[in-house]
Scaffold this active site. Sequence first.
Site, PDB file in Angstrom:
ATOM      1  N   GLY A 235       0.799  -1.217   0.000  1.00  0.00           N
ATOM      2  CA  GLY A 235       0.000   0.000   0.000  1.00  0.00           C
ATOM      3  C   GLY A 235       0.833   1.268   0.000  1.00  0.00           C
TER       4      GLY A 235
ATOM      5  CD  GLU B 290       2.169   3.880   5.242  1.00  0.00           C
ATOM      6  OE1 GLU B 290       3.242   3.739   5.850  1.00  0.00           O
ATOM      7  OE2 GLU B 290       1.407   2.914   4.982  1.00  0.00           O
TER       8      GLU B 290
HETATM    9  N1  B3K Z   1       5.785  -0.626   6.696  1.00  0.00           N
HETATM   10  C1  B3K Z   1       5.317  -0.782   5.363  1.00  0.00           C
HETATM   11  C2  B3K Z   1       5.253  -2.197   4.910  1.00  0.00           C
HETATM   12  C3  B3K Z   1       6.512  -2.720   4.353  1.00  0.00           C
HETATM   13  C4  B3K Z   1       6.293  -4.088   3.763  1.00  0.00           C
HETATM   14  C5  B3K Z   1       7.548  -4.761   3.404  1.00  0.00           C
HETATM   15  N2  B3K Z   1       7.324  -6.031   2.763  1.00  0.00           N
HETATM   16  C6  B3K Z   1       3.972  -0.165   5.174  1.00  0.00           C
HETATM   17  C7  B3K Z   1       3.166   0.001   6.393  1.00  0.00           C
HETATM   18  O1  B3K Z   1       2.846  -0.908   7.110  1.00  0.00           O
HETATM   19  O2  B3K Z   1       2.852   1.113   6.700  1.00  0.00           O
HETATM   20 ZN    ZN Z   2       2.487   0.215   8.788  1.00  0.00          ZN
END
Ligand code: B3K
Ligand code: ZN
Length: 888
Positions: free
Chosen positions: A265, A302
């Site tokens: 995402g 995010e």
């Molecule tokens: N932290 C990232 C996800 C990363 C995935 C790596 N395979 C997005 C999120 O959870 O906000």
């Molecule tokens: Zn996350």
Amino acid sequence: MRTDTPQTIYRKDYTPPAYWVDTVEMGFDLDPAETRVATRMTMRRNPDSRARNLLLHGEGLQLAQLRVNGKALGPRAYALGQGTLEIFNPPQNVVLEIETVIKPDQNTSLMGLYVSNGNFFTQCEAEGFRKITYFPDRPDVMARYTVMLRADKERYPVLLSNGNLIDQGDLGDGRHYATWEDPFKKPSYLFALVAGNLVCHEETYRLQSGREVLLQVWVEEGNLDKTQHAMESLKNSIRWDEERFGLELDLDRFMIVAVGDFNMGAMENKGLNIFNTKYVLANPRIATDADFANIESVVGHEYFHNWTGNRVTCRDWFQLSLKEGLTVFRDQEFSADMIGTDTGRAVKRIEDVRVLRQAQFPEDAGPMAHPVRPDSYVEINNFYTVTIYEKGSEVVRMYQTLLGKDGFRKGMDLYFQRHDGQAVTCDDFRAAMADANGRDLTQFELWYSQAGTPRVKVETRYDAIGKQYEMTLSQSCPPTPGEESKQPFHIPVAVGLLDAAGRDIPLRLAASGAGPDAPTTLVLELTRDKQTFVFTHVPERPVPSVLRDFSAPVILDIDYADEELAFLMAHDSDAFNRWEAGQRLAMRRMLALTEQVEADPAALQNLDEPMLVDSFRATLNDEALDPAFRELALTLPSETIIAEQMAVVNPQAIHAVRRALRRLLAQQLRLDWRVAYEGNRDAGPYSPDASAAGRRGLKNLALGYLAELDDTESHLLAQSQYDNANNMTDRMAALAALANGGAPGREDALAGFYDEFKDEALVVDKWFTLQAMARNTDVAAVRALMSHPAFTLKNPNRARSLIFSFCNGNPPQFHATDGSGYGFWAESVIALNRINPQVAARLARSLDRWRKFTPPLRAMMQDALRQVARSGPLSKDVHEVITKSLAE
Ligand code: B3K
Ligand code: ZN
């Protein structure tokens, strides 16, 4: 790709790094075919480590230079291993200089540095930084970064990285540069760069403290008219985190960049969030209500990571839920607060619980089951799961349920006070919650260490003479791979009692003294295998409302009579449990009918379900209920959720029953649906707000039911909605209604839709998805769609729109009794494995639950799994999923 058995990493093997990295300076000479990366790191030995050597990770790199403290390293001073670079016995303080050469345009894995539509992007979480340079690529190594980007000025006018822009200029040879400095130390997984031909929508925003910050949303030319909603969502997120958690944006500049090729995402890189276009671009013409809501929640998610993930990060990847569970909880609360109303909150809660039941409960009961804090993994990317995210969020929510909103906030404050700037563990978070509230949360740890969905059984007894009501709760949890027996969890069970008029009875527990203002909902804490709670002053035999607002991620076993469910559906003050009662009633009938159909295929012929139809009618016509709530209450449990309730799954029988019930509800409530349809139509301009979206949702649900009749009237209704729609939500709902039946306008509508939107990638995705999930789309039809010029396996959104939607969203066709769906699945996993292991491994999960199906299907699924297993060298990602699925 590899043929040997990949290594398993264990949580118990964690050791601190031998060296810390203080600063990282990087210079990129960006070129799609060959990019040079020069890195200079200052490092110092970690006194807490016993290791002598400095271990760096690296994958697919060409090493051009390696210098320690200014001197090139001789061949005996280091060793290149499988994915590692080990420097033997370096001095206490090291200045390490490395030059690597990489090939971004060959990178189809979309990890590390890659090219999408001619522009450069990075994705480093979890272990992508090692595809850029050699580095101790682990989240507990946090450093300060300065990054200089150099590239052709015309092709790459925009050069972005984390933090603040401190310098930029021309290099004279048609190239230019930009230097970025991130004032905060961060783990390598939060590194990002973007370079290309992009434009931005920017605004300044004033924080509560009065400080002004610059907000930017970067997109490709031609997409600026789709950025307003993301920008609004960002501003709302910033404000919400200040108000709810006292957390301020710590940078002067915050950027969001949209990219069309992305594995998931979005990504919370410090100050430079990179997003899948799907979660940025929206306007009424191309985006649905669900898209608008998802964008708000992902932008929030995010942004919230800036504190929960970036300022305080994970010590190791086993702690992933520390940031993900917590941040999902935060984004869920944000979305709920943005709706604002009580029913709005309940609607959001119901939607979130539906996801949990649809995806996480099956995961927790299948071969990939793992605790919220796993003990081992082969490929960490396989552990970005619904368990880590959604169950993790439920675990965080339980702290709030146990400690109250204020207690939870105190715990959060203490967490930041203690750990800002650190890489920590789930235990640290739990300790902050416990210490801030003077609570013992030792047993609560089991939510992190034990996999599986607990079951809570409820038994009650009413003593009419003593006016006492006894509620006995007992818990159990089925075994999961590698974990035969479980210890009892600490489960908050929120309970209310209804009197015969449907009102809440004030609650008094025998143990605690009676107060004058007895609450109407109490959180019982179930900590043992079995416990009895005694309510006093209960004037009559009540109807219990248990697990209000879904206070714990458990399966509740409670014996309600049909009448009691109908009663709760009509009266419970807890909106979640009102919905739940209706779902239980529907589920009960569907399970019974499925059993009947399996014994006698003609069993659905004279279907009559007066109780269900009456309760649906009452809900549909109850104008006092929010339309969004009615939409959820009138949606039957999904085929996947029904399947989870069964010991042996026959997808055709389940589909037949659900379909027959939908038709029955359509026939018997035809006029009511029609009235709801008309009554919830809005003239005037489109707005994605929750109340307008709720009305549209109910109206389009009505359209969907009416379309089950597949008659001229419903065809005309769908066609007219399609022709007159002024927004994508109504468009899609009408097109789905047309596509699922035999409307004469079906083919024209599908072709016309494509024609109108062929330049909007996200809408073309919808077009594929809709057809992938349409009732008459079989494997042959999916294959035909795959040869459409707009289809490509290389773009994850496109692959998901057709292949994943078919395998996960069209059960009767995917589980066709000739096994064609499984053969198609195997081919697709094998093809994707070569292009993009992460995407392939996600698809590989679609046969997870193969053991649950009827013997003929089970055998064909096992064959398909074996076909993938022996298809040649598999990525670690796919190898792990297939091996675990087939394991005894
Ligand atoms: N932290 C990232 C996800 C990363 C995935 C790596 N395979 C997005 C999120 O959870 O906000
Ligand atoms: Zn996350």
